[in-house]
Design a protein around this motif. Structure first.
Motif, PDB file in Angstrom:
ATOM      1  N   ASP A  33       0.999  -1.188  -0.220  1.00  8.31           N
ATOM      2  CA  ASP A  33      -0.062  -0.233   0.006  1.00  8.31           C
ATOM      3  C   ASP A  33       0.987   1.188   0.102  1.00  8.31           C
ATOM      4  N   ASP A  34       0.295   2.353  -0.529  1.00  9.18           N
ATOM      5  CA  ASP A  34       1.016   3.696  -0.436  1.00  9.18           C
ATOM      6  C   ASP A  34       1.139   3.722   1.027  1.00  9.18           C
ATOM      7  N   VAL A  35       2.137   4.583   1.455  1.00 12.82           N
ATOM      8  CA  VAL A  35       2.589   4.938   2.633  1.00 12.82           C
ATOM      9  C   VAL A  35       2.748   6.620   2.918  1.00 12.82           C
ATOM     10  N   THR A  36       2.091   6.833   4.212  1.00 16.66           N
ATOM     11  CA  THR A  36       2.238   8.217   4.662  1.00 16.66           C
ATOM     12  C   THR A  36       3.283   8.438   5.756  1.00 16.66           C
ATOM     13  N   ALA A  47       4.319  10.922   8.663  1.00 15.32           N
ATOM     14  CA  ALA A  47       3.730  11.926   9.266  1.00 15.32           C
ATOM     15  C   ALA A  47       4.665  13.234   9.529  1.00 15.32           C
ATOM     16  N   ASN A  59       2.660  16.126   6.248  1.00 14.12           N
ATOM     17  CA  ASN A  59       2.819  14.824   5.740  1.00 14.12           C
ATOM     18  C   ASN A  59       3.466  14.233   4.436  1.00 14.12           C
ATOM     19  N   THR A 113       3.260  11.821   1.445  1.00 13.13           N
ATOM     20  CA  THR A 113       2.558  10.424   1.078  1.00 13.13           C
ATOM     21  C   THR A 113       3.390   9.950  -0.279  1.00 13.13           C
ATOM     22  N   LEU A 114       3.970   8.652   0.043  1.00 15.71           N
ATOM     23  CA  LEU A 114       4.499   7.945  -1.019  1.00 15.71           C
ATOM     24  C   LEU A 114       3.950   6.999  -1.810  1.00 15.71           C
ATOM     25  N   GLN A 115       3.562   7.387  -3.066  1.00 12.88           N
ATOM     26  CA  GLN A 115       2.697   6.590  -3.923  1.00 12.88           C
ATOM     27  C   GLN A 115       3.516   5.754  -4.844  1.00 12.88           C
TER      28      GLN A 115
END
Length: 133
Positions: free
Chosen positions: A71-74, A76, A118, A120-122
């Motif tokens: 999954d993509d990861v965020t 913070a 934040n 977010t790494l897509q």
């Protein structure tokens, strides 16, 4: 975005020391202070601790036809030096045992300057996902 595998990761994947589905796998946002050598570096101890800007555990890891995805990861509220690369590793509380897996330093979003927000790494949604063997 394409990933280069660390040489030792290839070996560790082949002999079963890294299990992409059952081990904790992390993504690290890393500054230019780390000068990677994918032929020699093998553990998180090879990355200066001050170069690791943020770290997050990957979730819903999947492997299909030799392709790894999650999954993509965020991350913070990221602050610190400019992020120039992403390192994927098998997590361990001991840096000398946390095995490096892949290096991404050519993503369109790199470099990025953290501003306290934040990040977010897509992951790539084409055929290669995070990386392909």
């Amino acid at each position: 975005m394409s990933a280069r595998l660390y040489n030792k990761a290839k070996e560790n994947l082949l002999i079963g020391n890294i299990d992409m589905l059952n081990n904790d796998i992390v993504a690290m946002l890393v500054s230019a202070e780390y000068i990677p050598d994918t032929s020699l570096d093998s553990t998180r101890a090879d990355i200066p601790s001050t170069a690791i800007i943020a770290q997050a555990t990957l979730t819903s890891n999947r492997v299909d036809d030799g392709v790894f995805d999650a999954d993509d990861v965020t991350f913070a509220t990221v602050t610190g030096e400019t992020i120039t690369q992403i390192v994927i590793a098998q997590d361990d509380r001991i840096d000398s045992k946390a095995l490096l897996i892949a290096l991404i330093d050519d993503a369109d979003s790199l470099p990025v300057v953290p501003d306290g927000e934040n990040i977010t790494l897509q992951w790539d949604n084409t055929t290669n996902k995070i990386f392909k063997l």
